[in-house]
Write an enzyme that holds these catalytic residues in place. Structure first.
Site, mmCIF file in Angstrom:
data_model
loop_
_atom_site.group_PDB
_atom_site.id
_atom_site.type_symbol
_atom_site.label_atom_id
_atom_site.label_comp_id
_atom_site.label_asym_id
_atom_site.label_seq_id
_atom_site.Cartn_x
_atom_site.Cartn_y
_atom_site.Cartn_z
ATOM 1 N N SER A 108 0.833 -1.214 0.000
ATOM 2 C CA SER A 108 0.000 0.000 0.000
ATOM 3 C C SER A 108 0.862 1.255 0.000
ATOM 4 C CB SER A 108 -0.970 0.002 1.183
ATOM 5 O OG SER A 108 -0.309 -0.256 2.396
ATOM 6 N N HIS A 147 -1.890 -8.933 2.126
ATOM 7 C CA HIS A 147 -1.607 -7.624 2.751
ATOM 8 C C HIS A 147 -2.749 -7.339 3.740
ATOM 9 C CE1 HIS A 147 0.201 -3.783 3.288
ATOM 10 N NE2 HIS A 147 -0.215 -3.160 2.216
ATOM 11 N N HIS A 182 6.145 -12.545 7.773
ATOM 12 C CA HIS A 182 6.333 -11.166 7.329
ATOM 13 C C HIS A 182 7.550 -11.089 6.422
ATOM 14 C CE1 HIS A 182 6.677 -6.795 7.361
ATOM 15 N NE2 HIS A 182 5.397 -6.809 7.699
ATOM 16 N N ARG A 200 3.157 -4.506 16.765
ATOM 17 C CA ARG A 200 1.750 -4.089 16.614
ATOM 18 C C ARG A 200 0.841 -5.206 17.146
ATOM 19 N NH1 ARG A 200 1.728 -3.019 10.285
ATOM 20 N NH2 ARG A 200 2.618 -5.117 10.464
ATOM 21 N N ASP A 222 -2.090 -8.526 11.802
ATOM 22 C CA ASP A 222 -3.428 -9.009 11.448
ATOM 23 C C ASP A 222 -3.868 -10.221 12.261
ATOM 24 O OD1 ASP A 222 -3.739 -7.062 9.414
ATOM 25 O OD2 ASP A 222 -2.382 -8.239 8.159
#
Ligand SMILES: CC(C)(COP(=O)(O)OP(=O)(O)OC[C@H]1O[C@@H](n2cnc3c(N)ncnc32)[C@H](O)[C@@H]1OP(=O)(O)O)[C@@H](O)C(=O)NCCC(=O)NCCS
Length: 481
Positions: free
Chosen positions: A289, A319, A365, A374, A420
């Protein structure tokens, strides 16, 4: 400051150094803060300048810095490019400049040098809140400075004031069938907002390229401000009765986003959104992105078109859409093996996923080689607010099992969870169980990171992007003859 130290080594830059230091001494009560030995920042404690005013002050200094870096280091190599890298999605090629954040494989993301934990500590909070306001993170990404509470409140008010969406865009969203994925509706609406681009008007009027950043900044502020109304309208149309409540001009961005979703009275959910919008904002320049926005904007496409393209990339399952994939994978697992399956049964389920040629969503990743901070920030939120939630417990159980399985499987370079793997479970806990919608929230946050870079792309006059490509025949010719 390293820039000033570097300047002192070069006599011709003494004049510039003097102008930079007198620039700093002119600032109202500058205070030097030190979050780490190598990372000294100037914090302005009074005289709340708007973001645009502050940016106008910083840009000439950064332009000089880039000139200096190019002059001193321009011919130096950042590394080798191998044939494997060219075939391997350009993994590891160092070929982009991204000012807002840098991703360390072990330590995770740092926003202008600050870790997530430091941002949680240093960025202004809402009254009575404990999580950072994403407005503050945006200010940090754009300027490199920790804003004051007053500056952040100003940004909240400015975004609320710019939040109206043209009626034709509302109608466009309203005409979308409920079966059109929310991310496609999101991208469509953002593209349509381009109708009112300040940058396009300014460009067509023939402005000097030194002024590109000004209308880019205006577009960025307008676009970010309108996202809660856009996102809320999509949510209400697809999942509810289509009625979108009005934003509150004296409330922060996350509160207003919670409001359009119908959760403004749940203060913990509002806090979750503040954290969520902060940590999903930026992940350096090479992710799809970010890179897409940067690439598209390099053609002097306006911020709306650049961000719409970024959303299209975010909508892919490897993604941003992974947040939807994770929760549907977990819920399917629950339906097949029960809500409190033992470790062995869960392990077997993970193996079945791998053996059927699918990825385990939320794990792995391209850059990170440890648990994503995160993920950790969300886990800490869950431990504080929902420690006994069964879904959170399952997410924790997977955290204990999946990395072992992926390591044994032997393919994945990073067996640890990414952002995620956790976000869906938190949203489910508060009742936001519409999985197809999750990537839209990621997209709202991602606007903060990619658009702050687009402002700098224009301020620094970055050129159109154009890496070199080869055909397989050309590679063979190069190395076999
Ligand atoms: C994020 C991701 C796309 C990174 O891809 P990458 O940089 O190519 O990762 P790796 O170098 O570790 O990939 C090496 C191999 O391991 C596989 N792999 C990586 N993560 C995996 C996972 N979670 N489950 C199963 N296999 C995985 C890759 O598909 C690749 O297989 P291949 O050689 O057959 O093509 C990848 O880890 C993935 O697909 N994860 C699941 C989706 C996800 O969570 N996306 C969100 C990222 S924030």
């Amino acid at each position: 400051m390293s820039l000033i130290r570097a300047y002192t080594r070069n006599a011709s830059n003494v004049t510039k150094l003097l102008s930079i230091s007198s620039f700093y001494s002119r600032q109202a009560c500058p205070v030097i803060t030190n979050t780490s030995a190598r990372n000294i920042k100037l914090l302005h404690t009074s005289n709340a300048k708007s973001l645009k005013e502050r940016l106008a002050e910083i840009i000439p200094e950064r332009q000089e810095e880039i000139k200096y870096v190019k002059k001193e280091h321009g011919a130096k190599s950042l590394g080798n490019v191998t044939v494997d890298m060219a075939y391997g999605g350009m993994r590891g090629i160092k070929g982009l400049i991204w000012e807002g954040s840098v991703l360390d494989p072990d330590e995770g993301i740092k926003f202008r040098g600050y870790t997530i934990a430091e941002c949680q500590k240093l960025l202004p909070k809402a009254e009575g809140g404990e999580e950072p306001l994403p407005e503050g993170l945006f200010w940090l990404l754009v300027t490199g400075e920790i804003p004051t509470t007053e500056q952040v409140r100003g940004l909240s008010a400015e975004w609320a004031a710019r939040s109206d969406v043209p009626s034709f865009v509302e109608e466009l969203i309203d005409r979308c069938p409920n079966t059109l994925h929310p991310m496609s509706q999101f991208s469509l609406a953002v593209t349509a907002l381009q109708h009112d681009s300040n940058f396009v008007k300014a460009y067509q009027s023939g402005i000097n390229k030194n002024e590109y950043w000004i209308s880019t900044f205006e577009d960025t502020m307008d676009l970010i401000a309108k996202l809660p109304n856009i996102a809320g309208r999509i949510y209400r149309n697809v999942f509810k009765d289509g009625k979108v409540p009005a934003l509150e001009s004296d409330k922060d961005y996350s509160y207003n986003l919670a409001k359009v979703l119908g959760y403004e009275n749940n203060k913990d959910f509002v806090e979750l959104l503040r954290l969520y919008l902060t940590i999903h904002s930026d992940h350096e320049g090479g992710n799809v992105s970010a890179h897409t926005a940067h690439l598209v904007a390099s053609t002097l496409s306006d911020p709306y078109l650049a961000f719409a393209a970024a959303l299209d990339g975010l909508a892919g399952p490897l993604h941003g859409l992974a947040n939807q994939e994770v929760i549907s994978w977990i819920l399917k697992m629950q339906s097949e093996i029960g809500v409190s399956a033992n470790d062995e049964t869960v392990r077997e389920y993970v193996w079945n996923t791998l053996n059927s040629g699918r990825v385990v969503p939320g794990y792995g990743h391209a850059v990170l080689r440890k648990t994503d901070p995160r993920y950790t920030a969300q886990r800490e939120f869950a431990l504080k607010h929902l420690p006994n939630d069964p879904l959170f417990k399952l997410v924790s159980q997977l955290y204990n099992i999946v990395p072992q399985v992926l390591t044994e499987h032997g393919k994945t370079k990073n067996p640890w969870p990414n952002v995620d793997a956790h976000s869906g479970a938190l949203l489910q806990y508060y009742g936001l169980d519409e999985q197809n919608y999750y990537t839209v929230l990621f997209g709202v946050s991602r606007a903060l990171g990619v658009l702050s870079q687009v402002i700098w792309d224009r301020a620094l006059g970055f050129p159109i992007e154009r890496p070199k490509s080869y055909s397989t025949a050309a590679i063979r010719k190069m190395f076999e003859q």
